[in-house]
Scaffold this motif. Sequence first.
Motif, PDB file in Angstrom:
ATOM      1  N   UNK A 290      -6.056   4.022   5.464  1.00 21.16           N
ATOM      2  CA  UNK A 290      -4.600   4.102   5.428  1.00 21.16           C
ATOM      3  C   UNK A 290      -4.102   3.715   4.050  1.00 21.16           C
ATOM      4  N   UNK A 291      -3.231   2.702   3.995  1.00 21.84           N
ATOM      5  CA  UNK A 291      -2.721   2.203   2.718  1.00 21.84           C
ATOM      6  C   UNK A 291      -3.467   0.948   2.255  1.00 21.84           C
ATOM      7  N   UNK A 292      -4.532   0.574   2.966  1.00 16.90           N
ATOM      8  CA  UNK A 292      -5.316  -0.596   2.586  1.00 16.90           C
ATOM      9  C   UNK A 292      -6.524  -0.188   1.749  1.00 16.90           C
ATOM     10  N   UNK A 293      -6.796  -0.957   0.699  1.00 18.93           N
ATOM     11  CA  UNK A 293      -8.020  -0.800  -0.081  1.00 18.93           C
ATOM     12  C   UNK A 293      -9.126  -1.606   0.585  1.00 18.93           C
ATOM     13  N   UNK A 294     -10.352  -1.115   0.535  1.00 22.90           N
ATOM     14  CA  UNK A 294     -11.479  -1.854   1.088  1.00 22.90           C
ATOM     15  C   UNK A 294     -12.559  -1.977   0.021  1.00 22.90           C
ATOM     16  N   UNK A 295     -13.297  -3.079   0.074  1.00 24.21           N
ATOM     17  CA  UNK A 295     -14.466  -3.237  -0.781  1.00 24.21           C
ATOM     18  C   UNK A 295     -15.426  -4.218  -0.113  1.00 24.21           C
ATOM     19  N   UNK A 296     -16.698  -4.108  -0.473  1.00 25.54           N
ATOM     20  CA  UNK A 296     -17.734  -5.000   0.029  1.00 25.54           C
ATOM     21  C   UNK A 296     -18.105  -5.971  -1.087  1.00 25.54           C
ATOM     22  N   UNK A 332     -14.263 -10.025   7.235  1.00 24.94           N
ATOM     23  CA  UNK A 332     -13.332  -9.356   6.325  1.00 24.94           C
ATOM     24  C   UNK A 332     -12.163 -10.278   6.004  1.00 24.94           C
ATOM     25  N   UNK A 333     -11.953 -10.488   4.733  1.00 24.32           N
ATOM     26  CA  UNK A 333     -10.854 -11.330   4.250  1.00 24.32           C
ATOM     27  C   UNK A 333      -9.734 -10.437   3.721  1.00 24.32           C
ATOM     28  N   UNK A 334      -8.498 -10.815   4.020  1.00 21.49           N
ATOM     29  CA  UNK A 334      -7.353  -9.979   3.657  1.00 21.49           C
ATOM     30  C   UNK A 334      -6.569 -10.596   2.501  1.00 21.49           C
ATOM     31  N   UNK A 335      -6.316  -9.767   1.470  1.00 25.19           N
ATOM     32  CA  UNK A 335      -5.455 -10.170   0.359  1.00 25.19           C
ATOM     33  C   UNK A 335      -4.204  -9.290   0.430  1.00 25.19           C
ATOM     34  N   UNK A 336      -3.090  -9.853   0.787  1.00 28.34           N
ATOM     35  CA  UNK A 336      -1.890  -9.053   1.059  1.00 28.34           C
ATOM     36  C   UNK A 336      -1.254  -8.506  -0.227  1.00 28.34           C
ATOM     37  N   UNK A 337      -0.788  -7.252  -0.117  1.00 27.70           N
ATOM     38  CA  UNK A 337      -0.026  -6.651  -1.202  1.00 27.70           C
ATOM     39  C   UNK A 337      -0.837  -6.160  -2.391  1.00 27.70           C
ATOM     40  N   UNK A 338      -2.176  -6.112  -2.286  1.00 28.79           N
ATOM     41  CA  UNK A 338      -2.985  -5.651  -3.406  1.00 28.79           C
ATOM     42  C   UNK A 338      -3.723  -4.353  -3.071  1.00 28.79           C
ATOM     43  N   UNK A 339      -3.135  -3.572  -2.152  1.00 29.17           N
ATOM     44  CA  UNK A 339      -3.748  -2.304  -1.773  1.00 29.17           C
ATOM     45  C   UNK A 339      -3.085  -1.117  -2.441  1.00 29.17           C
ATOM     46  N   UNK A 340      -2.964  -0.008  -1.702  1.00 31.93           N
ATOM     47  CA  UNK A 340      -2.429   1.246  -2.230  1.00 31.93           C
ATOM     48  C   UNK A 340      -0.904   1.217  -2.182  1.00 31.93           C
TER      49      UNK A 340
END
Length: 391
Positions: A290-296, A332-340
């Motif tokens: 969606x509008x979230x970025x993901x990384x490992x 999974x850790x979430x960092x808000x507002x740093x996605x797409x």
Amino acid sequence: MNREWLEKDFYKELGVSSSASADDIKKAYRKLARDLHPDKNPGDAGAEERFKAVSEAHAVLSDTEKRKEYDEARRLFASGAFGRGGFAPGGGYAPGGGGFSGEFNLGDIFGGTAAGGGDGGLGDLLGGLFNRGGGRASTRPRRGSDVETETTLGFREAAQGVTVPLRMTSPSPCTTCHGSGAKPGTSPRVCPHCNGTGVISRNQGAFGFSEPCEDCRGTGSIIDDPCTDCHGTGIQNRTRTITVRVPPGVRDGQRIRLAGQGEAGLRGAPAGDLFVTVHVSNDKVFGRTGDDLTLVLPVSYSELVLGTTVSVPTLDGRVGVKVPAGTADGRTLRVRGRGVPKRDGTSGDLLVTVKVAVPQKLDDNATEALRLYADAEKAGGFDPRAGWAGA
């Protein structure tokens, strides 16, 4: 529709049958356009001409209305159903060379007996064919077809937005006559035979019907001095570069519409639109949900147990991510507002999944320390498989 198109086989240009579906036509065009594009064949005049022919064929066959008119007009011209002399009296046309039959209903051909007959008849067909048909269609300008093209962006370009130049060949207004079809310094004049309607009404017995004006070929105007570059059509196939602003957050397969950048309308009529399909390449670091970025995020076992703060990349720099002590592998850790970026000015989140990196080789000191830790772990009563599989 340009009358010259009747002499061209657009299906043959694309290598498809006349019954091909819209998807088949699109696939054939995309393959040919990629193979014949001038950027891929620099200096090859033959490939450039084929590219223009393929683009023209796609412009007609990809437009449902134009394709229908093209098919019907070619069928009628091939059968000899009409020509310069119009229809012979005595009834309707019998396909297959049988001439005219008294059993044929003239209303089926003309959609009505008067010059302004109803929709769906020959008057409407000729209106599309010559751009000035009978009745209501004769006064409407012919809008150009929509044009489709493709571009491929990098993952980060698509997420952040980018301006890209697109080089494409398509029917465009003639740059010499500015779309009028007349030689510079001259103008088309109203056809005196049909008074600019493009249609001549005739009566035969009890029937009245209309046919395209022979003097102006149904256009309603006469060009005494045609433009030498476009031969009076007002349109040229030309290669042009369009600068496209791709907004942030565009997804793979998304289409962007550029109003008025498609095929030119005939003799100054409005142009169609350009639709750009965006393909997005994969990235080595980021993924997207969606509008979230993901990384490992690779971490060590000790970092998960003891906790740490790790610097991770984002689309616009780096950010520190806190890994709490005792974090489980795969969390999974979430960092808000740093996605797409989104259309409303906000952004999605960055989702960081931690994954333990197991060392393939340890030196003697690390091996001994790990053994001591394992002994201490057992002495403390920790069993990773407690309660697992019925144990």
